[in-house]
Design a protein around this motif. Structure first.
Motif, mmCIF file in Angstrom:
data_model
loop_
_atom_site.group_PDB
_atom_site.id
_atom_site.type_symbol
_atom_site.label_atom_id
_atom_site.label_comp_id
_atom_site.label_asym_id
_atom_site.label_seq_id
_atom_site.Cartn_x
_atom_site.Cartn_y
_atom_site.Cartn_z
ATOM 1 N N GLY A 1 102.241 68.349 -62.876
ATOM 2 C CA GLY A 1 101.181 68.971 -63.655
ATOM 3 C C GLY A 1 100.542 70.071 -62.841
ATOM 4 O O GLY A 1 101.071 70.472 -61.793
ATOM 5 N N ASP B 1 96.506 67.438 -64.618
ATOM 6 C CA ASP B 1 97.013 67.009 -65.927
ATOM 7 C C ASP B 1 98.392 66.369 -65.799
ATOM 8 O O ASP B 1 99.099 66.204 -66.793
ATOM 9 N N ALA B 2 98.787 65.964 -64.590
ATOM 10 C CA ALA B 2 99.998 65.170 -64.416
ATOM 11 C C ALA B 2 99.719 63.758 -64.926
ATOM 12 O O ALA B 2 98.610 63.247 -64.789
#
Length: 504
Positions: free
Chosen positions: A208, A232-233
């Motif tokens: 991410g 946002d991983a």
């Protein structure tokens, strides 16, 4: 003619050789500069854990031109471990026979063994591992499994609830480990990889970008220091304590929290920057407790003001910096010349926009360090040199208190057979009590079995020392009470004894 051709060929070869030498020299100089830059930011952690400063660069893009994280993943995955914990929790059970036949529903407290899972990151070849405090908190046993499926029993060297960092140690040598990167150099939009064991799926890698930095107020109030890297991983239960790495395969954070209403990943996750986690781990390794440096200032409570004085809260929200509202009883900031109403704009030339960023910068220092504090005083910029102090008001490094001397007692671990006969899952025996010690004053005698201190199981003298030392080292304004749960064998009732260490 042949002689001319030979000269031309030799000339081309010489130029090629010189070009190669120049290229290699240039790469070496760039790598040395980069290595110096990395060691300049994380040299303290590198020296604490004996890491090799020569970091190998990896490629971000494949020959076809698309993003390629294979080298970074391959380099990092071997340094991430699966952490398994066993803990004993008390469960209140009501006898249904008593409940239905009018005997008042008598309660029984039954110990239940619980198994937990998480991740950890090896940071030295001799087996030091960083993980989250909440992964190992209250554990009676901790074991780790490496990527090559070797399993080891781990010792908890130290743990810090305020930063949610714990340091483990496994016996052995030449373990694969992750090199520290520079979390301060991360940029929003930069690619990162999260490596861990979500849902017990070992060696899982997700990718991410860095969505934000210095995020605060993400988890509960028990974690006092919050300055997260938002990513946002995909991170899920079991990822806690795992690695956040950059595209060079360097460790830049410890994955810690998920922003979710369901408990599973729904868009964003949060990691503790390695500039905080590495310093905390180094302190735990060297001193047994975390060295926290403070300015000795008080700042407005924005959350309180939002409820009771929204107008002032709105005005303060517009300030780029941190306003000094008052000072602690012993304040190095006040002694240096900082005044009420000053707005802190920078620490050592690093811009400060809010209280989270101020906490983040101060977390890198130890008592006795001197920092330059830049303030805005009624439109005029001023800079002061402040010598930071510890939570107890001095500039000294706080040594881990001698818990056994504080308590005035010695302890002996119980064998598995002794625990079985006593019907307990954890416990140590008090083998001696000194006349002037706290235990003797509180009525704890030789032969007393301690099962838990502050609701954490104890199984040996080290467990007792670690918990008591962490409480004894708290600041002058903090609670220093330990709650001991134990009994006298063979059939004594469980006693709960509160001891105030500040009155020792």
């Amino acid at each position: 003619m042949k002689a001319n051709n030979t000269k031309r060929v030799l000339g081309i070869i010489l130029i090629a050789v010189l070009s190669s030498v120049i290229t290699l020299f240039g790469y070496d100089q760039i790598n040395k500069k980069r290595s110096r830059a990395v060691s300049g930011n994380v040299g303290e952690y590198v020296s604490s854990f004996g890491q090799d400063k020569n970091v190998v660069l990896t490629n971000l893009t494949a020959s076809q031109g698309y993003f390629d994280f294979t080298e970074a993943a391959e380099k990092a995955v071997h340094g991430v471990v699966h952490v398994k914990t066993k803990a004993v929790r008390e469960q209140v059970v009501i006898d249904p026979f008593d409940f239905f036949f009018g005997f008042g529903g008598r309660q029984q407290i039954i110990p239940r063994e619980q198994v937990g899972f998480g991740s950890g990151v090896i940071v030295s070849k001799d087996g030091y591992i960083i993980t989250n405090n909440h992964v190992v908190e209250g554990a009676t046993e901790v074991s780790v499994t490496l990527n090559d499926e070797r399993e080891f029993t781990a010792k908890v060297v130290g743990a810090d609830a305020q930063s949610d960092i714990a340091l483990l140690k496994i016996d052995g040598d030449n373990f694969p480990y992750l090199s520290f990167g520079n979390s301060d150099a991360l940029r929003v939009g930069e690619w990162v990889l999260a490596i861990g064991n979500p849902f017990n799926l070992t060696s899982t890698v997700t990718a991410g970008i860095v969505s934000a930095k210095n995020r605060t107020n993400i988890v509960g109030e028990n974690m006092g220091l919050q300055s997260f890297i938002q990513i946002d991983a995909a991170v899920n239960p079991g990822n806690s304590g795992g690695a956040l790495v950059n595209t060079k395969g360097e460790l830049v954070g410890i994955n810690t929290a998920i922003y979710s209403e369901t408990g599973n990943f729904t868009g964003y996750a949060f990691a503790i920057p390695i500039s905080i986690a590495g310093k905390v781990a180094a302190d735990l390794k060297e001193y047994g407790i975390v060295q926290r440096a403070v300015l000795g200032i008080q700042v407005p409570n924005i959350e309180y003001l939002k409820r009771y004085d929204p107008k002032r809260a709105s005005e303060l929200a517009k300030i780029q910096g941190v306003m000094v509202e008052d000072f602690s009883d012993r304040s190095p900031a006040k002694a240096a010349g900082i005044e009420k109403g000053d707005i802190i704009k920078a620490i050592n030339n690093v811009p400060i926009r809010n209280f989270g960023e101020l906490q983040y910068q101060l977390s890198k220092y130890r008592p006795g360090d001197k920092v330059k504090v830049t303030v805005d005083r009624k439109g005029s910029e001023k800079t002061f040199t402040v010598e930071l102090i510890n939570m107890q008001g001095s500039t000294e490094i706080i040594k881990r208190p001698d818990a056994l001397k504080i308590l005035g007692a010695t302890f002996k671990a119980l064998s598995d057979e002794q625990k079985r006969r006593l019907g307990i899952s954890s416990g140590v025996e008090v083998t001696d009590v000194t006349k002037d010690g706290i235990f003797n004053k509180e009525g704890i005698k030789k032969g007393f079995i301690i099962m838990r201190i502050n609701n954490s199981p104890v199984n040996n003298e080290d467990d007792v020392a670690r918990i008591v030392a962490s409480v004894a080292a708290r600041g002058v304004d903090e609670d220093k009470v330990i709650l001991i749960a134990g009994f006298y064998p063979p059939n004594g009732r469980t006693q709960y004894i509160a001891i105030d260490l500040s009155k020792k």
